[in-house]
Design an enzyme around this catalytic site. Structure first.
Site, short mmCIF file in Angstrom:
data_model
loop_
_atom_site.label_atom_id
_atom_site.label_comp_id
_atom_site.label_asym_id
_atom_site.label_seq_id
_atom_site.Cartn_x
_atom_site.Cartn_y
_atom_site.Cartn_z
N TYR A 36 -14.88 -3.86 3.72
CA TYR A 36 -14.94 -4.86 2.65
C TYR A 36 -15.37 -4.19 1.35
CZ TYR A 36 -13.89 -9.68 3.57
OH TYR A 36 -13.22 -10.84 3.76
N GLU A 69 -15.16 -6.02 -2.11
CA GLU A 69 -14.92 -6.92 -3.26
C GLU A 69 -15.54 -6.32 -4.52
OE1 GLU A 69 -16.13 -10.95 -2.41
OE2 GLU A 69 -14.84 -11.01 -0.66
N ASP A 111 8.19 -8.52 -14.94
CA ASP A 111 8.04 -8.36 -13.49
C ASP A 111 9.15 -7.41 -13.06
OD1 ASP A 111 8.18 -8.47 -10.76
OD2 ASP A 111 8.06 -10.65 -10.61
N THR A 170 5.97 -5.07 -7.29
CA THR A 170 5.61 -4.83 -5.89
C THR A 170 5.74 -3.33 -5.67
OG1 THR A 170 7.90 -5.22 -5.24
CG2 THR A 170 6.37 -7.07 -5.00
N LYS A 176 9.63 -2.18 -2.61
CA LYS A 176 11.10 -2.29 -2.76
C LYS A 176 11.64 -0.91 -3.12
CE LYS A 176 11.01 -7.21 -3.96
NZ LYS A 176 9.62 -7.58 -4.34
N ARG A 185 3.82 -2.72 1.54
CA ARG A 185 3.99 -4.08 1.02
C ARG A 185 2.76 -4.41 0.16
NH1 ARG A 185 7.57 -7.83 2.18
NH2 ARG A 185 8.78 -6.25 3.25
#
Ligand code: DSN
Length: 404
Positions: free
Chosen positions: A45, A47, A205, A231, A234, A240
């Site tokens: 973790y 954050e 984008d 992203t 691709k 991903r």
């Protein structure tokens, strides 16, 4: 105990190995990207953000102990992505996906109810660009610019709609558009349409074409757009996930919109894999790959044109193109062709076409991309041969449907 799931993973591995992959948004990552993703980093973790950053942007640090190692990985990841795109834009590598990146990007500069001008889903846009069914269309007021009768972006319509609707943000980017997007022209339009010294935010984008931008075969939005999202899975061939780049003065707003604005703990195993993908995208081999993706796409598209198919915009300048079957095989839907090709070991997706009359679940077109099979080493001749195989399947299917 061996989990049942590994049997299915093996089946999927075999499916991928034994089919031709033409989904324009998919690719095959390297073993190193997979190794980073499947690592112990998934246990951590973290954050927040690393307290000190290479680009001098002040960040408060993490909310958990034990982040010494993941801090280094995240900082390295940020620096590598700046290197990939040769930019001094601030980068946030935590978005879990492209839609998450867009959500945070909007939140960084917009208020609920503000107006976004974007490309419609039917014309090649993306769900998260303001579709009524998506958060983007529910939180914000969206208007869409059109494509012309041949499927090209209508840049004059962008100018018209800016004057008519005074959008707060203009979004360029697409998930099914086969032509170069002229970011410089859009920026010029925005500057000309500025009222009272204020122009709309310019967001790009580049999820689909990011690998082509990195490889120098598509113009870059850096230096023109205020915010750039993408992203990584691709044409970039990474894990991903998503990234947000922004002008340095927006860094605080963007970071706050990602965490705590829209996400909790970052996926450090994916951030590590993004760093590996960035290392790969900096290489001359990746530039060569990007060039071949575009060359292969052009070769395949020309083969379809030679066989009489209707390609939206009449060709391609990137990694994908759309066949509009309503013009050549009106009996067939995109869904029927997708399913029949699946049975023949060729994977692609049905897609709406400009002026679509059918539902998105049926659609009148199919979208074809060359990024994944180029990774596997296929050549222009291979792609032309695949086009002829697809044509044979479509002709046979059309005959079957005609005969009832
Ligand atoms: N759904 C993706 C695509 O296939 O283009 C975009 O996010």
């Amino acid at each position: 105990m061996e989990s049942k799931v590994f049997e299915w993973i093996e089946q999927e591995r075999q499916r991928q190995e034994n089919t031709i992959e033409l989904i324009a948004s998919e690719n095959f990552t390297s073993d190193n990207v997979m190794r980073a993703m499947g690592s112990c980093l998934t246990n951590k973790y973290s954050e927040g953000y690393p307290a000190y950053r290479h680009d001098g942007v002040g960040r408060k640090g993490r909310y958990y102990g034990g982040c010494q190692v993941v801090d280094r990985i995240e900082e390295y990841c940020c620096a590598k992505w700046q290197e990939v795109f040769q930019t001094d834009y601030h980068v946030n590598v935590q978005p879990h996906s492209g839609s998450q990146a867009n959500l945070a990007a909007y939140q960084a500069v917009l208020k609920p109810g503000d107006t976004i001008l974007a490309m419609d889903l039917n014309n090649g846009g993306h769900l998260s660009h303001g579709s009524a069914a998506n958060f983007s269309g529910k939180i914000y007021h969206t208007v869409f610019y059109d494509v012309d009768e041949n499927g090209f972006i209508d840049y004059d319509d962008i100018a018209r709609k800016i004057r008519q609707y005074h959008p707060d943000l203009v979004l360029a980017g697409a998930s099914a558009y086969s032509r170069i997007i002229d970011f410089a022209r859009i920026r010029e339009i925005l500057d000309k349409c500025a009222t009272g010294g204020r122009r709309p935010w310019f967001m790009v984008d580049m999820a689909h074409i990011a690998g082509l931008v990195a490889g120098g075969v598509h113009p870059s939005p850096f230096g023109l757009a205020d915010i750039v999202t993408t992203t990584t899975h691709k044409t970039l061939r990474g894990p991903r996930g998503g990234l947000i780049f922004c002008r340095p003065e927006l860094a605080g707003k963007v970071d706050g919109a990602v965490f705590p604005g829209t996400q909790g703990g970052p996926l450090q195993h994916v951030i590590a894999a993004k760093a590996v993908a960035a290392e790969e995208a900096c290489t001359p081999a990746f530039r060569d790959y990007a060039r071949r993706v575009v060359e292969n796409c052009d070769a395949m598209c020309r083969e379809f044109l030679k066989m009489g198919y209707h390609v939206v915009t009449g060709g391609t300048e990137n990694h994908l193109f759309l066949l509009d079957l309503s013009r050549t095989h009106p009996r067939l839907t995109g869904a029927m062709v997708q399913e029949e090709l699946d049975r023949h070991g060729i994977t692609l997706n049905k897609n709406c076409v400009p002026g679509e009359k059918r539902s998105p679940m049926e659609a009148s077109g199919v979208r074809i991309g060359t990024a994944a099979e180029t990774t596997r080493g296929k050549t222009a001749e291979d792609f032309a041969a695949i086009a002829r195989r697809i044509d044979a399947v479509i002709r046979e299917l059309d005959k079957k449907v005609a005969e009832g």
